[in-house]
Design a protein around this motif. Structure first.
Motif, PDB file in Angstrom:
ATOM      1  N   ALA A 492       0.849  -1.187   0.000  1.00 20.70           N
ATOM      2  CA  ALA A 492       0.000   0.000   0.000  1.00 20.70           C
ATOM      3  C   ALA A 492       0.884   1.235   0.000  1.00 20.70           C
ATOM      4  O   ALA A 492       1.795   1.354   0.829  1.00 20.70           O
ATOM      5  N   ARG A 496      -1.038   4.320  -4.793  1.00 21.61           N
ATOM      6  CA  ARG A 496      -1.581   3.159  -5.490  1.00 21.61           C
ATOM      7  C   ARG A 496      -1.372   1.911  -4.636  1.00 21.61           C
ATOM      8  O   ARG A 496      -0.716   1.945  -3.583  1.00 21.61           O
ATOM      9  N   THR A 514      -4.833   6.013  -6.191  1.00 19.71           N
ATOM     10  CA  THR A 514      -5.626   5.913  -4.960  1.00 19.71           C
ATOM     11  C   THR A 514      -4.682   5.862  -3.772  1.00 19.71           C
ATOM     12  O   THR A 514      -3.667   5.155  -3.800  1.00 19.71           O
ATOM     13  N   ILE A 515      -5.011   6.606  -2.723  1.00 14.24           N
ATOM     14  CA  ILE A 515      -4.223   6.545  -1.491  1.00 14.24           C
ATOM     15  C   ILE A 515      -4.646   5.293  -0.735  1.00 14.24           C
ATOM     16  O   ILE A 515      -5.780   5.188  -0.252  1.00 14.24           O
ATOM     17  N   ILE A 516      -3.735   4.327  -0.648  1.00 10.34           N
ATOM     18  CA  ILE A 516      -4.027   3.071   0.036  1.00 10.34           C
ATOM     19  C   ILE A 516      -3.402   3.136   1.428  1.00 10.34           C
ATOM     20  O   ILE A 516      -2.181   3.204   1.572  1.00 10.34           O
ATOM     21  N   GLN A 517      -4.232   3.136   2.445  1.00 11.08           N
ATOM     22  CA  GLN A 517      -3.737   3.187   3.814  1.00 11.08           C
ATOM     23  C   GLN A 517      -3.140   1.851   4.240  1.00 11.08           C
ATOM     24  O   GLN A 517      -2.086   1.797   4.856  1.00 11.08           O
ATOM     25  N   ALA A 528      -8.521  -3.552   0.485  1.00 13.23           N
ATOM     26  CA  ALA A 528      -7.651  -2.380   0.400  1.00 13.23           C
ATOM     27  C   ALA A 528      -8.351  -1.216   1.089  1.00 13.23           C
ATOM     28  O   ALA A 528      -9.425  -0.795   0.676  1.00 13.23           O
ATOM     29  N   CYS A 529      -7.733  -0.711   2.161  1.00 11.35           N
ATOM     30  CA  CYS A 529      -8.285   0.413   2.909  1.00 11.35           C
ATOM     31  C   CYS A 529      -7.784   1.706   2.272  1.00 11.35           C
ATOM     32  O   CYS A 529      -6.572   1.955   2.257  1.00 11.35           O
ATOM     33  N   THR A 530      -8.669   2.506   1.755  1.00 14.57           N
ATOM     34  CA  THR A 530      -8.266   3.723   1.062  1.00 14.57           C
ATOM     35  C   THR A 530      -8.605   4.948   1.892  1.00 14.57           C
ATOM     36  O   THR A 530      -9.465   4.905   2.770  1.00 14.57           O
ATOM     37  N   LYS A 533     -11.790   6.698  -0.830  1.00  9.32           N
ATOM     38  CA  LYS A 533     -12.587   5.896  -1.756  1.00  9.32           C
ATOM     39  C   LYS A 533     -13.188   4.662  -1.098  1.00  9.32           C
ATOM     40  O   LYS A 533     -13.622   3.740  -1.784  1.00  9.32           O
ATOM     41  N   ASP A 549     -18.393   2.209  -0.292  1.00  3.21           N
ATOM     42  CA  ASP A 549     -18.078   3.552   0.183  1.00  3.21           C
ATOM     43  C   ASP A 549     -19.324   4.175   0.797  1.00  3.21           C
ATOM     44  O   ASP A 549     -20.280   3.471   1.142  1.00  3.21           O
ATOM     45  N   GLN A 558     -12.812   7.398   4.681  1.00  8.95           N
ATOM     46  CA  GLN A 558     -11.440   7.276   5.162  1.00  8.95           C
ATOM     47  C   GLN A 558     -11.341   5.981   5.967  1.00  8.95           C
ATOM     48  O   GLN A 558     -11.802   5.905   7.103  1.00  8.95           O
TER      49      GLN A 558
END
Length: 1006
Positions: A492, A496, A514-517, A528-530, A533, A549, A558
């Motif tokens: 992550a 992306r 995408t910001i993947i946490q 995938a925790c974004t 999104k 979402d 979030q």
């Protein structure tokens, strides 16, 4: 007084409720509405909830509507002393005053009208009192010292009266109030005496002589028809009359209100001084529990509404409206700081579970703690070796606890600690160690990053040596990672989700831009925790299967943490509460700090599944422990209502009120819209998350859209449709709305006939064009045989769809329409159209399955059976060993034999005992299909045809023989046909049997 009466007086006071220590769920949240925010008056005297979930508030001068968020309406009233305030099931509210006046509030008209209570059986009587018990009014009319008790129901709007009892008063001049409790009557007098009237006898009940300030009226509440709480106007004390017994609840406090929840528990508000409700209790069976925490919120409560005492309560008071929320069962906060959500110093960043079941966690500062709930956490000595923490992890290989972090100068630290030997080892790095996992027995993989630079390292902790730099990322920060198929890493990053192949060191982007946490392994793949999104779910092949979402129900996009419980439910920690999805990734419900979370911000990766199946979530203010089974069965109170349906017909939008569960719609109706009102018990002011209800349709493939709590059906393709509509929370599946839609067909017989003819022509044209098109594409070397085959198939189709059958069918339909037998016409037409469609589909394939051939024959036989008015019956006898799904036969092979049996055998048979049997029996590598009829036989049929004026020559048998020869030549398929004439001992025909022997042909043949 008689001895028996004395014994009764002693017996009725043999019970005094024992006060117990409170075990009530802690109050996690409360808020107040007053004249400063929406209320018209300062005092809320009465509260009730209607069947659509809306609360109605009776204030001093107005009645207002409250949907859990907004207070609306200002319906003026002049009722000074309300005694009963009840929402009825007929869109009205019943109000009864202490002066024995009754009123209807019409919620649609927003008007209040007095109800005439003129009893025709007692025209000269005076109405003395009214009780309201489960929407039934008990009215007491007095004349010459006698009271007549009448019952009146809400079903006819209290227009009729039924006499219940006649009561003789010993002291009619002192009469004040009367209440029916079970089969008894309690009579209150102006001089503070109480009488029990039962079985035509009156008995005085002695009450303690402790007096206090004077109330104008008896304070009373019905819990059930035979369960009654009350206080006298001047005497102190609260009492309960139940099962013919009088109980003392409290001798030194008067009743303010008593409200029963759905589990039978009673919320009691008692007063020790004027206009106050200092004492709050829960009465549950024989226990009486003081609830001081609720009394501390406000001491002027007047009325309340409760469905579950352990969940939430709405309370009216002299100073406004109060909403009180209790901690949800199964959710317990621990290790909170004194200031809720202060955001600093108590942020839980990561958990680690040891083999013995102990859970350790790190905060964002230098501490590491042993989770020891409900006791305070144990501070561990290892904390002295830590600086700024990020993650902790138990390593089963070396039995160490590992903690990653960074120094104040932003260099990285990795600290290992052995709980058995107490040994500590520190490892230093140039960059902060964000995340790490064991790669093999010798090495760890570390994710290290700062600002916009990230590295992925192989590290040997025994040698304190970086053995390899696997990956260097510029302009993006790596976060958490997860192993994929042992040879890859899902990483992550701030831009992306990537798949890094350890062997060839290549990178593959899985989720771009995408910001993947974080990336979390779950049973069905990955989550995938974004940040922005929601949750992106992937299968084990890394294909995106679903995105959940805010549009699907999440309280926030979030996403910081995800974990799967033992039942496959997904628990997602967000920046605005905890969300739960089912195993199909559908939203179930959410929890916030009002339910007991230590904070609504779960903005760290801290989550762990304990050995007892409980979940631990870290928040910005402590730890929340969750028992998933208990939490998910906690009550939620959502009520659905659909006031109307809107649809479009001939370009005009039409609205129809829904007064029942059935809707009759004419043909041509489309864009059918149901606007669903979903009123929750309470919606917190900082949540704006309308969750769509769940829809169950019959048939299941009904096409509809669900947008903004609206069900939109573009067109109604079925004549009968049923919808079950549930609240979003699947745990409350019993609360639903059932709607049945019935579409009436409208058509003119001539138009329908012309449409049928046109359809037949189009289908015939399409079939011919399709076959010609197929023939042109055949290989030149096989053109001659293939063209002949197509011609034979076309002839077979036309043989089946012969003009006699088509025109006889259309004639039958037209006859039914002309004689106004629309149901028969519709039935015949539906089957005829379906048969046409099946013929068309079968003509596209060389071979069809036995199951498809049986369906086609069954539909054809149904039509012939209808046309010949039950002259014969048919049946199928298929041996179970015949694999009808996977075994095939040449398309349209059997129908001509069946048609011959009907037209030449059964048609000429006298009577209605004709029989047609179709059998299929496996025989080694072949299947034998036997067609039997008990008709006149082949010889008799030839004789009849010879004498017939119509010299029609059927070529069906010839065409079949030609098809068999071509199949033998082109496909090497042997088909054998045997005709057997059945005779009795005297040579009379018993019918005909045709045996068709086919090879077993698998479905993949063609």
């Amino acid at each position: 007084m008689k001895a028996s009466s004395l014994l009764f007086i002693i017996a009725i006071f043999n019970f005094v409720a024992l006060e117990t220590v409170s075990t009530q769920s802690p109050i996690t949240f409360h808020t107040q509405l007053s004249v400063d925010n929406y209320l018209k008056d300062r005092e809320v005297r009465k509260i009730d909830r209607d069947e659509s979930g809306i609360f109605w508030l009776m204030e001093t001068s107005v009645i207002q509507k409250y949907d859990g968020r907004y207070v609306t309406e200002n319906i003026v009233h002049s009722i000074i002393n309300p005694k009963y305030f009840t929402c009825l099931s007929n869109n009205k509210i019943l109000i009864i005053s202490q002066e024995s006046e009754a009123f209807f509030l019409d919620k649609e008209k927003k008007s209040i009208d007095q109800i005439p209570l003129n009893n025709p059986d007692c025209e000269d009587c005076k109405l003395k009192d009214i009780n309201l018990i489960n929407e039934e009014m008990i009215l007491y009319y007095e004349k010459d010292g006698l009271l007549a008790a009448y019952k009146s129901s809400s079903e006819d709007l209290y227009a009729t009266y039924e006499l219940l009892d006649t009561i003789e008063l010993s002291r009619p001049k002192f009469f004040k109030n009367i209440f029916k409790v079970g089969s008894d009557y309690l009579i209150f007098t102006n001089d503070e005496k109480l009488y029990r009237y039962s079985d035509s006898s009156e008995l005085e009940l002695t009450l303690p002589s402790n007096f206090r300030e004077h109330n104008a009226h008896v304070s009373s509440e019905y819990i059930n028809p035979d369960d009654f709480y009350f206080s006298m106007p001047r005497r102190n004390g609260t009492y309960r009359f139940h099962n013919k017994n009088l109980e003392t609840i409290k001798e030194n406090a008067k009743l303010v209100f008593a409200k029963k929840d759905k589990k039978g528990r009673v919320l009691l508000a008692l007063s020790r001084s004027y206009l106050h409700s200092e004492d709050i209790y829960i009465k549950d069976e024989d226990s009486l529990t003081r609830w001081q925490a609720l009394a501390d919120i406000n001491e002027t409560f007047i009325d309340g509404y409760v469905e579950d005492i352990h969940d939430k309560i709405l309370l009216g008071s002299h100073t406004g409206l109060f909403y009180v929320k209790m901690q949800t069962q199964g959710i317990t906060p621990y290790h909170q700081s004194g200031s809720l959500n202060n955001g600093f110093g108590n942020v839980i960043l990561s958990f680690a579970e040891l083999p013995n079941g102990d859970a350790w966690y790190v905060k964002e500062n230098k501490g590491i703690f042993k989770y020891n709930a409900p006791e305070p956490p144990d501070w561990l000595p290892l904390s002295d070796n830590l600086e700024n923490n990020l993650n902790c992890y138990y390593d089963a290989v070396d039995s160490n606890i590992w903690v990653s972090g960074y120094t104040d100068s932003r260099t990285g630290i990795l600290t290992s600690y052995n709980p058995q030997t107490k040994e500590v080892d520190r490892h230093d790095f140039d960059l902060p160690v964000m995340y790490f996992k064991r790669l093999n027995k010798e090495e760890l993989i570390l994710s290290s990053s700062v600002n916009s630079k990230s590295t992925l390292l192989r590290y040997n902790p025994t040698e304190h040596e970086i053995t390899d730099t696997l990956l260097l990322l510029e302009d993006e920060r790596s976060r958490r990672f997860e192993f994929h198929n042992e040879s890859g890493l899902l990483i992550a990053t701030s831009k992306r989700l990537i798949l890094y192949h350890l062997q060839d060191r290549t990178i593959q982007t899985i989720i771009p831009e995408t910001i993947i946490q974080s990336i979390v392994k779950i049973s069905q793949g990955y989550a995938a925790c974004t940040l922005g999104k929601g949750i992106i779910f992937l299968n084990n092949d890394l294909e995106i299967v679903k995105i959940v979402d805010e549009n699907n129900g999440l309280t926030n996009n979030q996403i910081y943490s995800v974990i799967e419980d033992k039942l496959g439910r997904i628990w997602a920690g967000t920046g605005n509460g905890l969300n739960i999805l089912d195993k199909d990734y559908k939203y179930m419900r959410s929890f916030r700090e009002t339910d007991g979370l230590s904070s609504y911000e779960l903005n760290t990766n801290a989550v762990i599944n304990l050995k007892n199946d409980h979940l631990l979530f870290g928040t910005i203010n402590g730890v929340t422990e969750i028992n998933p089974d208990l939490a998910m069965t906690a009550s939620e109170s959502a009520v659905l209502s659909i006031p109307s349906v809107v649809y479009e017909k001939d370009g005009e939008r039409i609205s129809q009120n829904l007064t029942g569960g059935e809707i009759n719609l004419s043909s041509g109706v489309n864009h059918i819209t149901f606007d669903i009102h979903q009123n929750n018990f309470y919606k917190s002011s900082n949540i704006d998350n309308p969750i769509s209800p769940r829809i169950q349709s019959f048939p299941e493939n009904l096409k509809y859209d669900l947008v903004d709590n609206k069900i939109i059906i573009p067109s109604l393709e079925y004549s009968n449709v049923k919808l079950n509509i549930y609240p979003a929370n699947p745990l409350k599946s019993r609360d639903k709305i059932e709607i049945s839609m019935i579409k009436k067909r409208e058509y003119q017989s001539l138009i329908m006939f012309l449409l049928i003819v046109a359809l037949i022509g189009l289908l015939s044209y399409f079939i011919t064009r399709k076959i010609i098109s197929i023939n042109k594409k055949r290989d030149n070397t096989r053109r001659k045989n293939e063209v002949r085959m197509a011609e034979l198939e076309l002839q077979a189709l036309r043989s089946q769809m012969n003009p006699h059958f088509i025109f006889n069918s259309l004639g039958a339909i037209l006859l039914y329409l002309q004689t106004n037998e629309k149901k028969k016409a519709e039935k015949y037409l539906t089957k005829f159209a379906k048969l046409m469609r099946m013929f068309l589909e079968s003509s596209k394939s060389k071979f069809i399955s036995f199951d498809e051939e049986q369906q086609l024959l069954a539909l054809y036989l149904e039509l012939e059976e209808l046309r010949f008015e039950d002259k014969f019956k048919y049946e199928f006898d298929i041996d179970p060993r015949v694999d009808k799904t996977n075994l095939t036969l040449p398309s349209m092979l059997l129908q001509p034999f069946v048609e011959n049996s009907i037209n030449h055998g059964l048609y000429h048979k006298k009577g209605t005992d004709g029989k047609l049997i179709i059998q299929a029996i496996p025989d080694g590598d072949t299947i034998k299909v036997i067609i039997f009829d008990n008709g006149v036989g082949r010889e008799k049929a030839k004789e009849i045809r010879a004498n017939s004026l119509k010299k029609h020559r059927s070529r069906a048998t010839e065409i079949i023989q030609e098809r068999i020869q071509v199949l033998k030549k082109e496909k090497n398929i042997d088909i054998d046909i045997e005709y057997i004439d059945l005779m009795d001992d005297d040579g009379n025909s018993l019918g005909t049997k045709v045996i068709i022997t086919l090879p077993k042909i698998l479905k993949t043949y063609d």
